[in-house]
Scaffold this motif. Structure first.
Motif, PDB file in Angstrom:
ATOM      1  N   VAL A  21       0.839  -1.203   0.000  1.00 46.12           N
ATOM      2  CA  VAL A  21       0.000   0.000   0.000  1.00 46.12           C
ATOM      3  C   VAL A  21       0.875   1.255   0.000  1.00 46.12           C
ATOM      4  O   VAL A  21       0.615   2.205  -0.745  1.00 46.12           O
ATOM      5  CB  VAL A  21      -0.981   0.005   1.192  1.00 46.12           C
ATOM      6  CG1 VAL A  21      -1.603   1.375   1.395  1.00 46.12           C
ATOM      7  CG2 VAL A  21      -2.066  -1.029   0.961  1.00 46.12           C
ATOM      8  N   ARG A  22       1.910   1.269   0.825  1.00 48.98           N
ATOM      9  CA  ARG A  22       2.804   2.443   0.859  1.00 48.98           C
ATOM     10  C   ARG A  22       3.419   2.707  -0.508  1.00 48.98           C
ATOM     11  O   ARG A  22       3.604   3.857  -0.906  1.00 48.98           O
ATOM     12  CB  ARG A  22       3.879   2.267   1.920  1.00 48.98           C
ATOM     13  CG  ARG A  22       3.374   2.504   3.329  1.00 48.98           C
ATOM     14  CD  ARG A  22       4.510   2.623   4.327  1.00 48.98           C
ATOM     15  NE  ARG A  22       5.318   1.417   4.403  1.00 48.98           N
ATOM     16  CZ  ARG A  22       5.097   0.419   5.239  1.00 48.98           C
ATOM     17  NH1 ARG A  22       4.103   0.467   6.119  1.00 48.98           N
ATOM     18  NH2 ARG A  22       5.888  -0.637   5.238  1.00 48.98           N
ATOM     19  N   ALA A  23       3.728   1.648  -1.253  1.00 51.62           N
ATOM     20  CA  ALA A  23       4.314   1.804  -2.590  1.00 51.62           C
ATOM     21  C   ALA A  23       3.367   2.522  -3.545  1.00 51.62           C
ATOM     22  O   ALA A  23       3.804   3.166  -4.498  1.00 51.62           O
ATOM     23  CB  ALA A  23       4.700   0.437  -3.156  1.00 51.62           C
ATOM     24  N   LEU A  24       2.081   2.433  -3.285  1.00 52.36           N
ATOM     25  CA  LEU A  24       1.086   3.118  -4.124  1.00 52.36           C
ATOM     26  C   LEU A  24       0.894   4.576  -3.718  1.00 52.36           C
ATOM     27  O   LEU A  24       0.232   5.332  -4.427  1.00 52.36           O
ATOM     28  CB  LEU A  24      -0.246   2.371  -4.054  1.00 52.36           C
ATOM     29  CG  LEU A  24      -0.218   0.950  -4.602  1.00 52.36           C
ATOM     30  CD1 LEU A  24      -1.531   0.241  -4.281  1.00 52.36           C
ATOM     31  CD2 LEU A  24       0.048   0.953  -6.098  1.00 52.36           C
ATOM     32  N   ALA A  25       1.436   4.951  -2.560  1.00 52.26           N
ATOM     33  CA  ALA A  25       1.388   6.322  -2.042  1.00 52.26           C
ATOM     34  C   ALA A  25      -0.024   6.909  -2.010  1.00 52.26           C
ATOM     35  O   ALA A  25      -0.283   7.954  -2.577  1.00 52.26           O
ATOM     36  CB  ALA A  25       2.327   7.219  -2.850  1.00 52.26           C
ATOM     37  N   PRO A  26      -0.946   6.232  -1.323  1.00 53.16           N
ATOM     38  CA  PRO A  26      -2.303   6.777  -1.247  1.00 53.16           C
ATOM     39  C   PRO A  26      -2.324   8.076  -0.434  1.00 53.16           C
ATOM     40  O   PRO A  26      -1.443   8.318   0.400  1.00 53.16           O
ATOM     41  CB  PRO A  26      -3.092   5.676  -0.538  1.00 53.16           C
ATOM     42  CG  PRO A  26      -2.071   4.923   0.242  1.00 53.16           C
ATOM     43  CD  PRO A  26      -0.801   5.014  -0.546  1.00 53.16           C
ATOM     44  N   THR A  27      -3.329   8.892  -0.701  1.00 52.57           N
ATOM     45  CA  THR A  27      -3.492  10.169  -0.004  1.00 52.57           C
ATOM     46  C   THR A  27      -4.918  10.263   0.526  1.00 52.57           C
ATOM     47  O   THR A  27      -5.722   9.337   0.364  1.00 52.57           O
ATOM     48  CB  THR A  27      -3.237  11.350  -0.949  1.00 52.57           C
ATOM     49  OG1 THR A  27      -4.299  11.396  -1.926  1.00 52.57           O
ATOM     50  CG2 THR A  27      -1.903  11.222  -1.669  1.00 52.57           C
ATOM     51  N   ALA A  28      -5.243  11.407   1.091  1.00 54.28           N
ATOM     52  CA  ALA A  28      -6.587  11.642   1.609  1.00 54.28           C
ATOM     53  C   ALA A  28      -7.628  11.647   0.494  1.00 54.28           C
ATOM     54  O   ALA A  28      -8.828  11.576   0.767  1.00 54.28           O
ATOM     55  CB  ALA A  28      -6.625  12.956   2.373  1.00 54.28           C
ATOM     56  N   ASN A  29      -7.200  11.690  -0.745  1.00 56.67           N
ATOM     57  CA  ASN A  29      -8.127  11.650  -1.883  1.00 56.67           C
ATOM     58  C   ASN A  29      -8.430  10.232  -2.355  1.00 56.67           C
ATOM     59  O   ASN A  29      -9.124  10.043  -3.350  1.00 56.67           O
ATOM     60  CB  ASN A  29      -7.566  12.459  -3.058  1.00 56.67           C
ATOM     61  CG  ASN A  29      -7.492  13.924  -2.738  1.00 56.67           C
ATOM     62  OD1 ASN A  29      -8.388  14.479  -2.112  1.00 56.67           O
ATOM     63  ND2 ASN A  29      -6.407  14.557  -3.151  1.00 56.67           N
ATOM     64  N   ASP A  30      -7.871   9.234  -1.650  1.00 57.31           N
ATOM     65  CA  ASP A  30      -8.028   7.837  -2.063  1.00 57.31           C
ATOM     66  C   ASP A  30      -8.884   7.046  -1.084  1.00 57.31           C
ATOM     67  O   ASP A  30      -9.039   7.417   0.069  1.00 57.31           O
ATOM     68  CB  ASP A  30      -6.654   7.166  -2.165  1.00 57.31           C
ATOM     69  CG  ASP A  30      -5.816   7.750  -3.278  1.00 57.31           C
ATOM     70  OD1 ASP A  30      -6.306   7.800  -4.420  1.00 57.31           O
ATOM     71  OD2 ASP A  30      -4.678   8.157  -2.997  1.00 57.31           O
ATOM     72  N   VAL A  31      -9.418   5.939  -1.585  1.00 55.38           N
ATOM     73  CA  VAL A  31     -10.161   4.971  -0.775  1.00 55.38           C
ATOM     74  C   VAL A  31      -9.484   3.624  -0.956  1.00 55.38           C
ATOM     75  O   VAL A  31      -9.206   3.209  -2.081  1.00 55.38           O
ATOM     76  CB  VAL A  31     -11.638   4.869  -1.223  1.00 55.38           C
ATOM     77  CG1 VAL A  31     -12.366   3.798  -0.432  1.00 55.38           C
ATOM     78  CG2 VAL A  31     -12.334   6.205  -1.099  1.00 55.38           C
ATOM     79  N   VAL A  32      -9.189   2.954   0.150  1.00 54.97           N
ATOM     80  CA  VAL A  32      -8.593   1.622   0.108  1.00 54.97           C
ATOM     81  C   VAL A  32      -9.580   0.653   0.737  1.00 54.97           C
ATOM     82  O   VAL A  32     -10.050   0.868   1.853  1.00 54.97           O
ATOM     83  CB  VAL A  32      -7.241   1.581   0.851  1.00 54.97           C
ATOM     84  CG1 VAL A  32      -6.697   0.165   0.910  1.00 54.97           C
ATOM     85  CG2 VAL A  32      -6.244   2.520   0.174  1.00 54.97           C
TER      86      VAL A  32
END
Length: 86
Positions: free
Chosen positions: A23-34
């Motif tokens: 998940v960290r490799a995808l660099a999600p932000t507050a604009n993302d949903v996991v």
């Protein structure tokens, strides 16, 4: 990973650290949903992924078949699927 879609990767679901790293490799932000999905609700890979996603600020949703599961509790939005007995 992509290869696991076509060939089983035995034991991968037991690696909490790898779930977080992926998940960290995808660099999600507050604009993302996991969304984490684990029938048992305790799969270490999924739990690590959800924890990393929350730490990044992404909205997390956990889906599991067992009530009061760790996956549902770890995610901001926990959903228990009522699929009945096997």
């Amino acid at each position: 990973g992509r290869d696991a879609l076509f060939v089983a990767v035995e034991g991968a679901e037991d690696n909490r650290e790898q779930g977080a790293a992926d998940v960290r490799a995808l660099a999600p932000t507050a604009n993302d949903v996991v969304i984490g999905l684990a029938a048992s609700g305790v799969t270490p890979y999924v739990l690590g992924a959800l924890e990393a996603a929350r730490a990044s600020g992404a909205l997390t949703i956990g889906l599991a078949n067992n009530p009061d599961s760790a996956v549902a509790a770890t995610a901001e939005i926990g959903i228990t699927l009522d699929t009945g007995s096997e």
